[in-house]
Motif scaffolding. Sequence first.
Motif, short mmCIF file in Angstrom:
data_model
loop_
_atom_site.label_atom_id
_atom_site.label_comp_id
_atom_site.label_asym_id
_atom_site.label_seq_id
_atom_site.Cartn_x
_atom_site.Cartn_y
_atom_site.Cartn_z
N GLY A 103 -6.27 -3.43 2.88
CA GLY A 103 -5.92 -2.15 2.29
C GLY A 103 -6.12 -2.12 0.79
N VAL A 104 -5.77 -3.21 0.12
CA VAL A 104 -5.96 -3.29 -1.33
C VAL A 104 -7.44 -3.24 -1.70
CG1 VAL A 104 -5.66 -4.78 -3.34
CG2 VAL A 104 -3.78 -4.49 -1.71
N LEU A 105 -8.27 -3.93 -0.94
CA LEU A 105 -9.69 -4.05 -1.28
C LEU A 105 -10.51 -2.85 -0.83
CD1 LEU A 105 -10.31 -7.81 -0.43
CD2 LEU A 105 -10.07 -6.78 -2.70
N PHE A 106 -10.19 -2.28 0.33
CA PHE A 106 -11.05 -1.24 0.90
C PHE A 106 -10.36 0.11 1.04
CE2 PHE A 106 -12.79 -5.25 2.44
CZ PHE A 106 -14.14 -5.10 2.16
N GLY A 107 -9.06 0.19 0.78
CA GLY A 107 -8.36 1.45 0.97
C GLY A 107 -8.05 1.69 2.44
N THR A 201 0.30 -1.51 14.20
CA THR A 201 0.77 -2.41 13.15
C THR A 201 -0.27 -2.59 12.05
OG1 THR A 201 -0.03 -4.28 14.48
CG2 THR A 201 2.28 -3.67 14.72
N THR A 202 -1.54 -2.64 12.45
CA THR A 202 -2.60 -2.79 11.46
C THR A 202 -2.62 -1.60 10.51
OG1 THR A 202 -3.95 -4.11 12.97
CG2 THR A 202 -5.08 -3.06 11.13
N THR A 203 -2.54 -0.40 11.04
CA THR A 203 -2.56 0.81 10.22
C THR A 203 -1.41 0.82 9.24
OG1 THR A 203 -3.62 2.03 12.03
CG2 THR A 203 -2.56 3.33 10.30
N ALA A 204 -0.23 0.47 9.70
CA ALA A 204 0.94 0.50 8.82
C ALA A 204 0.78 -0.45 7.63
CB ALA A 204 2.19 0.15 9.62
N VAL A 207 -2.22 0.70 5.20
CA VAL A 207 -1.82 1.83 4.38
C VAL A 207 -0.83 1.38 3.30
CG1 VAL A 207 -0.62 4.05 4.39
CG2 VAL A 207 -2.28 3.53 6.17
N ALA A 208 0.09 0.50 3.66
CA ALA A 208 1.03 -0.02 2.66
C ALA A 208 0.30 -0.77 1.55
CB ALA A 208 2.06 -0.92 3.33
N GLY A 209 -0.69 -1.57 1.93
CA GLY A 209 -1.45 -2.30 0.91
C GLY A 209 -2.28 -1.37 0.04
N ALA A 210 -2.87 -0.34 0.66
CA ALA A 210 -3.71 0.58 -0.10
C ALA A 210 -2.90 1.43 -1.08
CB ALA A 210 -4.48 1.48 0.86
N SER A 211 -1.65 1.71 -0.74
CA SER A 211 -0.82 2.58 -1.59
C SER A 211 0.24 1.80 -2.35
CB SER A 211 -0.15 3.65 -0.73
OG SER A 211 0.62 3.06 0.32
N ALA A 212 0.11 0.46 -2.39
CA ALA A 212 1.12 -0.35 -3.06
C ALA A 212 1.20 -0.07 -4.55
CB ALA A 212 0.84 -1.83 -2.83
N SER A 213 0.11 0.40 -5.16
CA SER A 213 0.13 0.72 -6.59
C SER A 213 0.94 1.97 -6.89
CB SER A 213 -1.30 0.90 -7.11
OG SER A 213 -1.97 1.92 -6.38
N SER A 214 1.24 2.77 -5.86
CA SER A 214 2.06 3.99 -6.02
C SER A 214 3.22 3.91 -5.04
CB SER A 214 1.23 5.24 -5.78
OG SER A 214 0.11 5.29 -6.65
N PRO A 215 4.26 3.12 -5.37
CA PRO A 215 5.34 2.90 -4.40
C PRO A 215 6.17 4.14 -4.08
CG PRO A 215 5.85 1.89 -6.51
CD PRO A 215 4.45 2.35 -6.59
N THR A 216 6.00 5.19 -4.86
CA THR A 216 6.74 6.43 -4.57
C THR A 216 5.90 7.45 -3.82
OG1 THR A 216 6.14 7.32 -6.75
CG2 THR A 216 8.22 6.10 -6.58
N SER A 217 4.66 7.09 -3.48
CA SER A 217 3.80 8.03 -2.77
C SER A 217 4.24 8.18 -1.33
CB SER A 217 2.35 7.55 -2.83
OG SER A 217 2.22 6.31 -2.16
N VAL A 222 6.06 6.18 3.95
CA VAL A 222 5.98 6.30 5.41
C VAL A 222 5.59 4.96 6.03
CG1 VAL A 222 4.70 7.38 7.30
CG2 VAL A 222 5.51 8.77 5.39
N SER A 223 4.59 4.31 5.45
CA SER A 223 4.17 3.02 6.00
C SER A 223 5.27 1.98 5.88
CB SER A 223 2.90 2.54 5.29
OG SER A 223 3.14 2.36 3.90
N ALA A 224 6.00 1.98 4.75
CA ALA A 224 7.11 1.04 4.60
C ALA A 224 8.21 1.32 5.63
CB ALA A 224 7.68 1.12 3.19
N ALA A 225 8.47 2.60 5.90
CA ALA A 225 9.48 2.95 6.90
C ALA A 225 9.04 2.50 8.30
CB ALA A 225 9.74 4.46 6.88
N VAL A 226 7.76 2.65 8.60
CA VAL A 226 7.25 2.20 9.90
C VAL A 226 7.35 0.69 10.03
CG1 VAL A 226 5.19 2.05 11.35
CG2 VAL A 226 5.73 4.19 10.18
N ILE A 227 7.01 -0.03 8.97
CA ILE A 227 7.11 -1.49 9.00
C ILE A 227 8.56 -1.93 9.18
CG2 ILE A 227 6.82 -3.57 7.61
CD1 ILE A 227 4.37 -2.22 6.35
#
Length: 247
Positions: A103-107, A201-204, A207-217, A222-227
């Motif tokens: 997620g961090v590398l490819f979104g 599980t992969t999607t969650a 998405v968490a890795g891709a949006s980790a730079s914006s923890p309030t997004s 949503v991904s953190a809640a699913v995890i």
Amino acid sequence: MSAPQPIGASTSASDASDATDATDPAVEPIPIPPLHRPHRRALLRLGALLVLLAAAAASLLLWDPSAVLSAASGPWRIPVALSVYAFGSVAFLPRPALNAGMGVLFGSLWGVPLAVAGSAVGAAAAFALGRWLGREALRPLVRGKVLTEIDRRLSEQGFRSVLLVRLFPGAPFQAGNLACAFSGVRFWPYLAGTVLGVVPTTTAYVVAGASASSPTSPAFLVSAAVIAAMCVFSAVSLWRARPRRSG
């Protein structure tokens, strides 16, 4: 008038009749099947499997998967990412970390399908190694009610059983790969159940890795809640499955 026969001849005839009755197939005892032990060749293959898995895990001390992924660029970026992900899953790297890295590398858009594809490649490689090197040695040891029932479910309901295992977030990925390889499940139902089962599980995690730079997004929340929900579900399931003391 016939001559009287010797007493010894009568006794011999009686003994012959008794011998015939003793060897009558109708009264032979049913033989008990012996416990078949693995052949030496099978044990050597199992040893080779253990050495390969240990070497794969130990190799992570010599190189950094995240550094390799970050250095990859151009047309080789996607093949390198798939290879690193597949090798990492075989080497017992936690899939949540691999998914977050994708997620961090490819979104999210590219990270999810690439992580699912990497999971499929890693699962196929682990299945092939386990089936070819370890199954012959471990199959004779599948005894007992629980192990026999698990093997029967995987053999007769391969796709459904693998799908349920993959959907359970607390199931170790590589342990599931090897368990399926040692069982009687066929390859294609195993692979199809794996691909579909790892999507949630992969999607969650991607998405968490891709949006980790914006923890309030919203995406990260949503991904953190699913995890968190999946972790709670796994903990409750394990707690309910614990052995209970009688009395």
